[in-house]
Design a protein around this motif. Structure first.
Motif, short mmCIF file in Angstrom:
data_model
loop_
_atom_site.label_atom_id
_atom_site.label_comp_id
_atom_site.label_asym_id
_atom_site.label_seq_id
_atom_site.Cartn_x
_atom_site.Cartn_y
_atom_site.Cartn_z
N ASP A 83 0.77 -1.19 -0.17
CA ASP A 83 -0.08 -0.04 -0.08
C ASP A 83 0.81 1.23 0.30
N ALA A 84 2.19 1.45 0.52
CA ALA A 84 3.02 2.49 0.46
C ALA A 84 3.38 2.43 -0.53
N LEU A 85 3.33 1.51 -1.60
CA LEU A 85 3.79 1.78 -3.12
C LEU A 85 2.70 2.35 -3.97
N PHE A 86 1.36 1.77 -3.89
CA PHE A 86 0.45 2.27 -4.58
C PHE A 86 -0.42 3.55 -4.18
N GLU A 87 -0.06 3.97 -2.75
CA GLU A 87 -0.99 4.82 -1.99
C GLU A 87 -0.11 5.58 -1.11
N PRO A 88 0.94 6.06 -1.46
CA PRO A 88 2.04 6.88 -0.71
C PRO A 88 1.27 8.36 -0.33
N ARG A 89 1.51 8.45 0.75
CA ARG A 89 1.26 10.09 1.39
C ARG A 89 2.37 11.06 0.99
N ALA A 90 3.43 10.56 0.91
CA ALA A 90 4.69 11.41 0.70
C ALA A 90 5.88 10.68 0.11
N LEU B 208 15.46 14.72 6.15
CA LEU B 208 13.84 14.77 5.85
C LEU B 208 13.06 15.31 6.86
N PRO B 209 12.21 16.29 6.65
CA PRO B 209 11.23 16.78 7.87
C PRO B 209 9.98 15.72 7.91
N MET B 210 9.73 14.89 7.23
CA MET B 210 8.76 13.66 7.39
C MET B 210 9.35 12.38 6.99
N THR B 211 8.58 11.33 7.32
CA THR B 211 8.80 10.09 6.81
C THR B 211 8.10 9.79 5.56
N PRO B 212 8.77 9.43 4.60
CA PRO B 212 8.23 9.17 3.28
C PRO B 212 7.46 7.70 3.35
N ASP B 213 6.50 7.46 2.58
CA ASP B 213 5.90 6.14 2.58
C ASP B 213 6.57 5.38 1.65
N LEU B 214 7.02 5.74 0.55
CA LEU B 214 7.74 5.49 -0.70
C LEU B 214 9.00 6.33 -0.99
N ALA B 215 10.07 5.46 -1.46
CA ALA B 215 11.23 6.38 -1.81
C ALA B 215 11.59 5.75 -3.23
N VAL B 216 12.26 6.65 -4.05
CA VAL B 216 12.75 6.40 -5.38
C VAL B 216 14.20 6.31 -5.21
N ILE B 217 14.84 5.48 -5.69
CA ILE B 217 16.43 5.55 -5.37
C ILE B 217 17.05 5.63 -6.96
N ALA B 218 17.69 6.74 -7.06
CA ALA B 218 18.49 6.91 -8.39
C ALA B 218 20.10 7.21 -8.05
N THR B 219 20.58 6.43 -7.37
CA THR B 219 22.18 6.75 -6.99
C THR B 219 22.93 5.60 -7.50
N PRO B 220 24.23 5.76 -7.22
CA PRO B 220 25.04 4.43 -7.82
C PRO B 220 24.75 3.44 -6.94
N ALA B 221 25.14 2.36 -7.53
CA ALA B 221 24.79 1.01 -6.77
C ALA B 221 25.27 0.78 -5.37
N PRO B 222 26.66 1.21 -5.28
CA PRO B 222 27.16 0.97 -3.95
C PRO B 222 26.58 1.57 -2.63
N THR B 223 25.68 2.61 -3.04
CA THR B 223 25.12 3.44 -2.00
C THR B 223 23.70 2.90 -1.65
N VAL B 224 23.30 1.95 -2.21
CA VAL B 224 21.82 1.46 -2.26
C VAL B 224 21.72 0.76 -0.89
N PRO B 225 22.36 -0.26 -0.62
CA PRO B 225 22.02 -0.74 0.67
C PRO B 225 22.10 -0.17 1.85
N GLY B 226 22.89 0.90 1.98
CA GLY B 226 22.94 1.96 3.09
C GLY B 226 21.80 2.73 3.13
N LEU B 227 21.48 3.18 1.86
CA LEU B 227 20.22 3.97 1.96
C LEU B 227 18.88 3.24 2.07
#
Length: 455
Positions: free
Chosen positions: A7-14, A66-85
């Motif tokens: 539901d966080a994917l299909f109906e995110p609030r932020a 971030l000033p609030m917690t996002p329900d959904l995050a979109v990540i477009a950074t170099p691969a090595p950074t992704v697990p930490g994010l």
């Protein structure tokens, strides 16, 4: 299988965009533009280490800022950074992420991604994907070239390139989408999860799948059978040939498997398999029309003998059968048609056929017990009015209230636009060529067989 946190994917609030950028042509720039211009009602939170602003929207230097917690995050950074994010996002309470980043095909990276998400039950789409779109909710979290119109079709695909081509083709022909999900390498969310969710999604009337491989066969079959009971599921599966299977492996890193096994699985799950991208949309249009056939016998009504022959040839090539007209049908046609009519199936009512001749012939064929469906063809001539013939077909079907499926093909382009509009208004399937119309009929036949196996 699970739909937990989807539901966080299909109906995110932020939505947070990690890797947002002002650099023209970059993925982070295109995704930021799509997110900010697609009409999403909630906040879009760009994250870039440099801070500042992304397209006049305040950017944050890190997830922690971030000033609030996002329900959904979109990540477009170099691969090595992704697990930490992923770990940072999970700790903040984010419940879903679309990982566009490529380069995570290495098993160690993939496992690191899953290990980072598991403690927080954070769901991951991707990595190595185009992104995610939900037009009714104003979400375009992708680097697709357009935002499609809202509609009832859900498209789930492994290939971003196929998805962009499908969107371009479909939007030009008036198709709208409830959701478009590109799964990429399927580290977490796979086809089974998507089918499980979309089966119960009220906004989705039909489901389209572009499949290169299935990672969890049991989950896929269970979810597929549930979905196919609720709404049409149409699938393209690549890798039919050995070379195609090898190419699919090089693309997604997953073995395609024996094609005959997939074929049997799709049939058993009540899905319809098609071979081409255009056929995917043709099939779902036909299945969504509500037409149902009881057999594979087709009667063809035409004002051009050549078009009728093309239809019969296509019918036999695709496994259907020409209907054997009953004697009483022949008698009715003899009374209504000129002596020069063809005398059998296909029923050629001659090129000068006025609308009334179409109506009388169609009425006779609709009562023939040997015909499971009727295909009506029209070839444009300077003698007869194709639009008037189309109007007569619509009126005849209304008057007879026949439940027998009728498909149409008004050949040509410029002169047949209004006829096709009339059929669309009356919810009568219309196709550009006889072979496309016949293929649509055989889709109905095969779908009914698959649904019978499902039950």
């Amino acid at each position: 299988m699970t739909t937990r946190n989807l539901d966080a994917l299909f109906e995110p609030r932020a939505i947070a965009l990690i890797g947002a950028s002002n650099q023209p042509g970059s993925v982070g720039h295109v995704v930021a533009r799509n997110l900010q211009e697609s009409g999403f009602k909630g906040p879009v939170l760009p994250v870039n280490p440099a801070g500042g602003a992304i397209r006049s929207t305040l950017a944050y230097a890190s997830v922690a800022d971030l000033p609030m917690t996002p329900d959904l995050a979109v990540i477009a950074t170099p691969a090595p950074t992704v697990p930490g994010l992923i770990s940072e996002l999970g700790a903040r309470g984010c419940r879903a992420a679309v990982v566009i980043s490529a380069g995570l095909g290495d098993p160690a990276f993939r496992q690191a991604l899953l290990d980072a998400s598991r403690p927080y039950l954070l769901r991951i789409i991707g990595p190595n994907c185009l992104g995610f779109l939900s037009p009714p909710r104003g979400i375009n979290a992708s680097f697709a070239q357009l935002t499609p119109a809202p509609g009832g079709l859900a498209l789930v695909a492994q290939s971003g390139a196929v998805t962009t081509a499908a969107l371009d083709w479909a939007c030009g022909r008036g198709f709208g989408f409830s959701h478009v999900v590109t799964l990429g390498d399927m580290a977490d969310v796979d086809f089974g999860d998507m089918l499980d969710y979309l089966a119960l999604d009220d906004a989705t009337r039909a489901i389209l799948l572009y499949v290169e491989s299935v990672t969890d066969a049991r989950k896929f079959m269970t979810a597929g059978r549930i979905a196919a009971r609720a709404k049409p599921v149409v699938v393209i599966k690549t890798g039919r040939s050995a070379a195609g299977a090898k190419a699919a492996f090089s693309h997604t890193g997953a073995l395609a498997g024996a094609d005959a096994v997939y074929d049997a699985a799709f049939r058993r799950a009540g899905m319809l398999r098609v071979g081409q991208l255009r056929e995917l949309f043709d099939a779902v249009t036909t299945l969504s029309s509500g037409l149902k056939v009881r057999g594979d016998r087709l009667a063809v009504l035409t004002n051009g003998g050549g078009a009728g022959v093309l239809a019969i040839d296509a019918l036999e090539q695709l496994g259907g059968r020409p209907a054997e007209l009953q004697p009483e049908t022949i008698e009715a046609l003899n009374r209504a048609l000129p002596a020069t009519w063809s005398g059998g199936n296909p029923v050629d009512i001659i090129g000068d056929a006025p609308p009334e001749r179409y109506g009388a012939a169609l009425e006779a064929l609709l009562t023939d017990p040997g015909a499971d469906a009727v295909l009506v063809l029209n070839c444009p001539t300077a003698i007869a009015d194709g639009e008037a013939a189309a109007r007569q077909v619509v009126e005849t079907l209304k008057a007879t209230r026949s439940r027998r499926p009728v498909l149409t093909s008004w050949l040509g382009e410029v002169s047949q636009v209004e006829a096709r509009r009339l059929f669309a208004q009356a919810h009568i399937p219309s196709h550009e060529t006889p072979d496309e119309a016949v293929r649509a009929f055989t889709h109905l036949v095969q779908y009914e067989k698959n649904q019978a196996q499902l039950m």
